[in-house]
Motif scaffolding. Structure first.
Motif, short mmCIF file in Angstrom:
data_model
loop_
_atom_site.label_atom_id
_atom_site.label_comp_id
_atom_site.label_asym_id
_atom_site.label_seq_id
_atom_site.Cartn_x
_atom_site.Cartn_y
_atom_site.Cartn_z
N SER A 1 0.84 -1.20 0.00
CA SER A 1 0.00 0.00 0.00
C SER A 1 0.87 1.25 0.00
N GLU A 2 0.35 2.32 -0.63
CA GLU A 2 1.11 3.56 -0.77
C GLU A 2 0.15 4.74 -0.71
N CYS A 3 0.42 5.70 0.18
CA CYS A 3 -0.41 6.90 0.28
C CYS A 3 -0.04 7.89 -0.82
N GLU B 1 -5.39 9.65 -0.94
CA GLU B 1 -5.86 8.37 -1.44
C GLU B 1 -4.82 7.30 -1.14
N MET B 2 -5.18 6.04 -1.32
CA MET B 2 -4.24 4.95 -1.09
C MET B 2 -4.21 4.02 -2.29
N THR C 1 -6.99 1.89 -6.38
CA THR C 1 -6.76 3.10 -5.61
C THR C 1 -8.01 3.39 -4.80
N GLN D 1 -10.07 8.74 -0.16
CA GLN D 1 -9.69 9.21 1.17
C GLN D 1 -10.62 8.62 2.23
N LYS E 1 -10.88 2.79 5.32
CA LYS E 1 -10.05 1.99 6.21
C LYS E 1 -10.77 0.69 6.53
N ILE F 1 -5.80 -1.65 6.92
CA ILE F 1 -5.40 -0.33 6.45
C ILE F 1 -6.10 0.75 7.25
N THR G 1 -6.61 5.26 7.36
CA THR G 1 -6.62 6.38 6.41
C THR G 1 -5.24 7.02 6.34
N CYS G 2 -4.93 7.54 5.16
CA CYS G 2 -3.65 8.23 4.98
C CYS G 2 -3.68 9.56 5.72
#
Length: 465
Positions: free
Chosen positions: A326-328, A333-334, A373, A376, A379, A399, A401-402
């Motif tokens: 995973s990447e913010c 967004e993730m 993707t 926002q 989770k 996961i 939230t970013c």
């Protein structure tokens, strides 16, 4: 599906010889003894330091002593008190020994000076442990650990001397008596069963389970799949006794010849078996060469060809492992990527908290791709499922939230660092440029001096001399 298994048992105590120790010098101590075993209770430091003492169970005086002299011991046939170190040893423990005990001390004039309590609990020790592995249809292995007789058993697991990790464990946890291991997990698996009075280890050497698939080949043109290195069970007919004679070909090669319930020949009998009673043909250790078309040809009593029935067997590599990353992104967004190792023709699906992702949660991609993707503020428990025709592996990640503030801080920090680098480079360049300009001015001054009228005159005078 087979796993090569070797067993080894290490028992740290059996009921007739389990010995436990407990420090009863602290008021309210909790002590444990093994049913049929021995307990050593530290009641005091030295009996010689106490004028008189009595040890009760409820209202019954078990032990009565004066300094180093034992006046009475109600259970002296199976116990022993050592005045020099204040320990009371009880053998052949029974359920009747369970309960609360009180040590009462007296001063020199016979007045009680202190009461000290301890609770003695008698438990049946772990006498034996049974470890049973069972291969599941997708190549996972379910392992059950059961203990006989133990009260309040606690379980723990290790694989090759380390605690099982999420990459090895499909379900259960290392504190339950049933676990399921993922595909391709192998090594020395140990289940430890313990309670307050004993501990027993049971070890099993596990190897990976074959992925076993089943296919009904009784319909002409059936499409069947087998796992590379695994097992396939092909249903060729209902009962062999119903057909007088039949041949089974792989492309043009005769694999199997049978007359009713008698197998006349089997070209791959070292890794296959035919069961006439239910008409199934089992092939183990599948390889790429097993891929292809198979035909079942039947004959009547006169040897006349009656029917051809074909099936296609495709060999695929199973899904061996799944990586979830995973990447913010900059707006909170993730982006999540799901990759599978080794699998042929993988298919992907996603769930969040056990439901399919919705448009309100998904920003781009779809639930059948390996990259998605999330919007926002999404989770929960995100699961990527990777499957092909012969296997399926799930990968789960929790996961949250970013954090946009962290992203903004990160961007700001990057801008500041870039600005500082730019300023440093600029001043270094300017300094170098100024130095170059100064050197140029100095050279011009020297040249001008050398070409001046005075210097020219002096050089002529020197030459005339």
């Amino acid at each position: 599906m087979e796993a090569v298994i070797g067993l080894f048992v290490m028992i740290l105590g059996v009921s007739h010889s389990v010995e436990t120790n407990c420090d009863g010098r602290q008021n309210g101590a909790q002590c444990y003894g093994a049913l049929g075993g021995t307990v050593v209770l530290q009641l005091m430091n030295k009996a010689s330091e106490i004028h008189r003492y009595q040890w009760f169970k409820k209202t019954t005086v078990i032990l009565d002593g004066r300094r180093n002299i034992i006046l009475s011991n109600l259970i002296e046939n199976r116990s022993f008190f050592t005045p020099s170190d204040g320990t009371f040893r009880i053998n052949k423990l029974s359920r009747t020994d369970d309960g609360e005990y009180t040590l009462r001390t007296f001063d020199s004039d016979g007045t009680p000076s202190e009461d000290r309590f301890l609770q003695l609990t008698i438990q049946a020790p772990v006498s034996s442990v049974l470890l049973v592995p069972d291969c599941l249809c997708q190549g996972e292995m379910k392992v059950s650990c059961s203990s006989e007789g133990a009260e309040s058993p606690q379980y723990s697991w290790t694989l090759d001397d380390h605690t099982l990790t999420d990459s090895e464990l499909l379900s259960g946890n290392t504190e339950t008596n049933n676990i399921t291991l993922k595909q391709h997990v192998s090594g020395k698996l140990v289940c430890s069963v313990r309670n307050d009075v004993s501990r027993v280890l049971k070890e099993v050497q596990i190897s990976t389970c074959d992925v076993e698939t089943y296919c009904d080949g009784r319909q002409n043109g059936a499409q069947c799949y087998g796992a590379l290195g695994g097992t396939v069970v092909l249903q060729l007919m209902n009962k062999a006794s119903e057909i007088l004679k039949y041949h089974w070909f792989h492309n043009t090669t005769l694999i199997l010849a049978v007359r009713r319930n008698i197998v006349l020949s089997n070209l791959i009998e070292n890794r296959s078996s035919f069961t006439p009673s239910d008409g199934t043909f089992r092939i183990n250790k599948l390889s790429r060469t097993d891929d292809g078309q198979y035909r079942r040809v039947t004959f009547d009593s006169e040897g006349t060809h009656l029917e051809d029935r074909a099936l296609q067997l495709t060999i695929q590599a199973p899904v061996s492992s799944v990586l979830l990353v995973s990447e913010c992104l900059s707006q909170g967004e993730m982006k999540v990527s799901c990759s599978s190792e080794g699998a042929e023709s993988p298919q992907y699906s996603w769930t969040l908290d056990d439901h399919t992702l919705t448009d309100s949660e998904l920003l781009s991609g779809n639930t059948q791709r390996n990259n998605i993707t999330l919007k926002q503020h999404v989770k929960g428990k995100l699961v990527c499922s990777v499957r092909n025709n012969i296997s399926r592996v799930l990968k789960e990640v929790q996961i949250s939230t970013c954090d946009l503030s962290q992203l903004i801080c990160g961007v700001r920090a990057a801008v500041v660092i870039l600005a500082l680098i730019g300023i440093t480079v600029f001043f270094a360049w300017k300094k170098k440029k100024n130095k170059t300009a100064q050197d140029s001015v100095v050279r011009r001054q020297i040249e001008d001096q050398e070409n001046s009228v005075v210097m020219v005159g002096m050089r002529r005078s020197s030459s005339d001399l």
